[in-house]
Write an enzyme that holds these catalytic residues in place. Sequence first.
Site, mmCIF file in Angstrom:
data_model
loop_
_atom_site.group_PDB
_atom_site.id
_atom_site.type_symbol
_atom_site.label_atom_id
_atom_site.label_comp_id
_atom_site.label_asym_id
_atom_site.label_seq_id
_atom_site.Cartn_x
_atom_site.Cartn_y
_atom_site.Cartn_z
ATOM 1 N N GLY A 1 81.607 7.604 -4.669
ATOM 2 C CA GLY A 1 82.434 7.518 -5.870
ATOM 3 C C GLY A 1 83.489 6.433 -5.715
ATOM 4 O O GLY A 1 83.575 5.771 -4.683
ATOM 5 N N GLY B 1 81.714 6.321 12.856
ATOM 6 C CA GLY B 1 81.875 5.002 12.244
ATOM 7 C C GLY B 1 83.348 4.777 11.970
ATOM 8 O O GLY B 1 83.922 5.428 11.082
ATOM 9 N N ASP C 1 82.352 4.321 -10.299
ATOM 10 C CA ASP C 1 82.372 3.332 -9.220
ATOM 11 C C ASP C 1 81.980 1.940 -9.725
ATOM 12 O O ASP C 1 82.425 0.924 -9.190
ATOM 13 C CB ASP C 1 81.420 3.787 -8.093
ATOM 14 N N LYS D 1 76.733 3.759 1.112
ATOM 15 C CA LYS D 1 76.175 3.472 -0.216
ATOM 16 C C LYS D 1 75.104 2.406 -0.094
ATOM 17 O O LYS D 1 75.389 1.294 0.356
ATOM 18 C CB LYS D 1 77.286 2.962 -1.138
ATOM 19 N N SER E 1 86.439 4.569 -4.739
ATOM 20 C CA SER E 1 87.451 4.831 -3.704
ATOM 21 C C SER E 1 87.545 3.663 -2.743
ATOM 22 O O SER E 1 86.651 3.468 -1.923
ATOM 23 C CB SER E 1 87.051 6.068 -2.906
ATOM 24 N N ARG F 1 84.519 -5.818 -1.776
ATOM 25 C CA ARG F 1 83.838 -6.859 -0.996
ATOM 26 C C ARG F 1 82.604 -7.351 -1.743
ATOM 27 O O ARG F 1 82.278 -8.525 -1.687
ATOM 28 C CB ARG F 1 83.468 -6.307 0.384
ATOM 29 N N LYS G 1 75.665 0.282 -8.063
ATOM 30 C CA LYS G 1 76.897 -0.344 -8.574
ATOM 31 C C LYS G 1 77.302 -1.518 -7.691
ATOM 32 O O LYS G 1 77.953 -2.454 -8.166
ATOM 33 C CB LYS G 1 78.022 0.688 -8.747
ATOM 34 N N ALA H 1 88.888 2.112 0.570
ATOM 35 C CA ALA H 1 89.392 2.661 1.828
ATOM 36 C C ALA H 1 90.917 2.518 1.913
ATOM 37 O O ALA H 1 91.614 3.455 2.319
ATOM 38 C CB ALA H 1 88.716 1.952 3.001
HETATM 39 N N1 LIG Z 1 85.475 0.227 2.536
HETATM 40 C C1 LIG Z 1 85.478 0.943 1.413
HETATM 41 O O1 LIG Z 1 86.407 0.831 0.588
HETATM 42 C C2 LIG Z 1 84.388 1.927 1.151
HETATM 43 C C3 LIG Z 1 83.212 1.919 1.861
HETATM 44 N N2 LIG Z 1 82.225 2.803 1.558
HETATM 45 C C4 LIG Z 1 80.965 2.778 2.273
HETATM 46 O O2 LIG Z 1 81.185 3.132 3.627
HETATM 47 C C5 LIG Z 1 80.158 2.570 4.431
HETATM 48 C C6 LIG Z 1 80.821 1.922 5.641
HETATM 49 O O3 LIG Z 1 81.579 0.855 5.127
HETATM 50 P P1 LIG Z 1 82.957 0.385 5.725
HETATM 51 O O4 LIG Z 1 83.569 1.388 6.608
HETATM 52 O O5 LIG Z 1 83.759 -0.107 4.604
HETATM 53 O O6 LIG Z 1 82.432 -0.851 6.593
HETATM 54 P P2 LIG Z 1 83.224 -1.730 7.637
HETATM 55 O O7 LIG Z 1 82.624 -3.063 7.594
HETATM 56 O O8 LIG Z 1 84.675 -1.604 7.415
HETATM 57 O O9 LIG Z 1 82.895 -1.037 9.025
HETATM 58 C C7 LIG Z 1 81.604 -0.779 9.428
HETATM 59 C C8 LIG Z 1 81.693 -0.031 10.729
HETATM 60 O O10 LIG Z 1 80.402 0.389 11.123
HETATM 61 C C9 LIG Z 1 80.187 -0.018 12.456
HETATM 62 N N3 LIG Z 1 78.771 -0.247 12.687
HETATM 63 C C10 LIG Z 1 78.003 -1.231 12.226
HETATM 64 N N4 LIG Z 1 76.752 -1.098 12.657
HETATM 65 C C11 LIG Z 1 76.740 -0.004 13.445
HETATM 66 C C12 LIG Z 1 75.751 0.641 14.221
HETATM 67 N N5 LIG Z 1 74.505 0.174 14.257
HETATM 68 N N6 LIG Z 1 76.093 1.735 14.925
HETATM 69 C C13 LIG Z 1 77.345 2.206 14.886
HETATM 70 N N7 LIG Z 1 78.337 1.633 14.196
HETATM 71 C C14 LIG Z 1 78.027 0.546 13.467
HETATM 72 C C15 LIG Z 1 81.001 -1.278 12.595
HETATM 73 O O11 LIG Z 1 81.223 -1.550 13.945
HETATM 74 P P3 LIG Z 1 81.478 -3.071 14.433
HETATM 75 O O12 LIG Z 1 82.844 -3.426 13.918
HETATM 76 O O13 LIG Z 1 81.350 -2.954 15.901
HETATM 77 O O14 LIG Z 1 80.412 -3.907 13.789
HETATM 78 C C16 LIG Z 1 82.255 -0.895 11.852
HETATM 79 O O15 LIG Z 1 83.112 -0.117 12.634
HETATM 80 C C17 LIG Z 1 79.425 1.555 3.535
HETATM 81 O O16 LIG Z 1 78.173 2.077 3.152
HETATM 82 C C18 LIG Z 1 80.325 1.402 2.342
HETATM 83 O O17 LIG Z 1 79.612 1.123 1.141
HETATM 84 C C19 LIG Z 1 82.386 3.739 0.603
HETATM 85 C C20 LIG Z 1 83.537 3.801 -0.116
HETATM 86 C C21 LIG Z 1 84.620 2.899 0.086
HETATM 87 O O1 LIG Z 2 82.477 1.419 -2.582
HETATM 88 C C1 LIG Z 2 83.576 0.952 -2.726
HETATM 89 C C2 LIG Z 2 84.529 1.457 -3.725
HETATM 90 O O2 LIG Z 2 84.125 2.662 -4.270
HETATM 91 C C3 LIG Z 2 83.984 -0.202 -1.907
HETATM 92 O O3 LIG Z 2 83.456 -1.311 -2.498
HETATM 93 P P1 LIG Z 2 83.114 -2.593 -1.604
HETATM 94 O O4 LIG Z 2 82.137 -2.154 -0.558
HETATM 95 O O5 LIG Z 2 82.542 -3.550 -2.591
HETATM 96 O O6 LIG Z 2 84.410 -3.072 -1.032
#
Ligand SMILES: NC(=O)C1=CN([C@@H]2O[C@H](COP(=O)(O)OP(=O)(O)OC[C@H]3O[C@@H](n4cnc5c(N)ncnc54)[C@H](OP(=O)(O)O)[C@@H]3O)[C@@H](O)[C@H]2O)C=CC1
Ligand SMILES: O=C(CO)COP(=O)(O)O
Length: 311
Positions: free
Chosen positions: A121, A7, A229, A94, A123, A240, A176, A125
């Site tokens: 927790g 991912g 968190d 999450k 954080s 977001r 959260k 990105a």
């Molecule tokens: N961003 C943050 O600050 C934080 C995020 N998280 C958690 O991390 C997880 C991922 O979030 P985040 O990285 O921010 O999300 P983003 O929206 O930044 O990215 C999601 C990614 O997942 C890919 N994706 C979506 N659907 C699929 C699928 N079916 N198969 C493979 N890849 C897929 C997307 O690809 P495409 O672009 O092609 O759709 C994209 O690259 C979430 O659960 C979030 O709560 C946790 C802590 C912090």
């Molecule tokens: O999980 C996160 C911070 O810990 C990121 O929060 P958002 O998905 O709401 O941007």
Amino acid sequence: MKIAILGSGAFGAALAAALGREGPVVLWGRGQAGREIRRLPGLVLPETVTVTADLAETDSADLLLLSVPMQALGRFVADHGARLASRPLVACCKGVDLTTGLGPVEILETLGGPAPAVLTGPSFAADIAIGLPTALTLACRDDMLGAHLQARLSTPVLRLYRSTDVMGAELGGALKNVMAIAAGVVIGAGLGDSARAALMTRGYAEMLRFALARSARAETLAGLSGFGDLVLTCTSSQSRNFSFGLSLGRGESFDPATTVEGAATARAVARIGRTQALDLPVSTAVAALVDGRITVTEAIQSLLSRPLKQE
Ligand SMILES: NC(=O)C1=CN([C@@H]2O[C@H](COP(=O)(O)OP(=O)(O)OC[C@H]3O[C@@H](n4cnc5c(N)ncnc54)[C@H](OP(=O)(O)O)[C@@H]3O)[C@@H](O)[C@H]2O)C=CC1
Ligand SMILES: O=C(CO)COP(=O)(O)O
């Protein structure tokens, strides 16, 4: 030995940047072309990070971090389970799956491999990506494996605290986000900081009620993955989920391509609450609001008109 991150969204890429400063990492993303990270523009990944759209390139890794959005995890595991199954897996998402009501670890457990862990927790990105100090919870039911993962994934600026309470850690991170949407609505609708503090406090009570009903431990909810968190996400426009709530409260549109985990989780949690007779007023209001079944005014009214009770 290598870590692979599946991912290449904002969080997966941020983890790749952080862990890549310590050793080799493979970052896989569907449709990923080149080293540019679409969801985290401008991020320059260390040379130690191999970026690929070919899942076979992750086969050489001995540890897999799954960082796809929660609602995509079940399908991803169904499609690629055979490739993932034998290695330690760490869920980095999450939420609660809308179809099954399961959390990320329970979904990974269906593969029958080593006990899966969850990394969760406070954080953002963007903070992790540039090496700002961050503390997270690493929860794994197998404490020996958990200790190994904790040591492997901690860096001088990424401090992992260990737990065996997977349910508590997962639910803190999932719930959260629901509360962050609600907090955003409160601020967007102009109800003020005092109302947000009330929402966060009563939202925390609701998180605890739901989590304890699922055999989580109260102290886990009080830790980084719950209280920590909740504070971060309900008070920062970097979130977001909070920003989505802000738009709802202001009556503005929101980019539907943005990952807002709390929306589906609110629906899943409200449904579980109904079937188990749990009192979940905030989650129920958020679920109704994101489904367009009630207005912001009605959502606020539904919370303010509840009977007075003991704290
Ligand atoms: N961003 C943050 O600050 C934080 C995020 N998280 C958690 O991390 C997880 C991922 O979030 P985040 O990285 O921010 O999300 P983003 O929206 O930044 O990215 C999601 C990614 O997942 C890919 N994706 C979506 N659907 C699929 C699928 N079916 N198969 C493979 N890849 C897929 C997307 O690809 P495409 O672009 O092609 O759709 C994209 O690259 C979430 O659960 C979030 O709560 C946790 C802590 C912090
Ligand atoms: O999980 C996160 C911070 O810990 C990121 O929060 P958002 O998905 O709401 O941007």
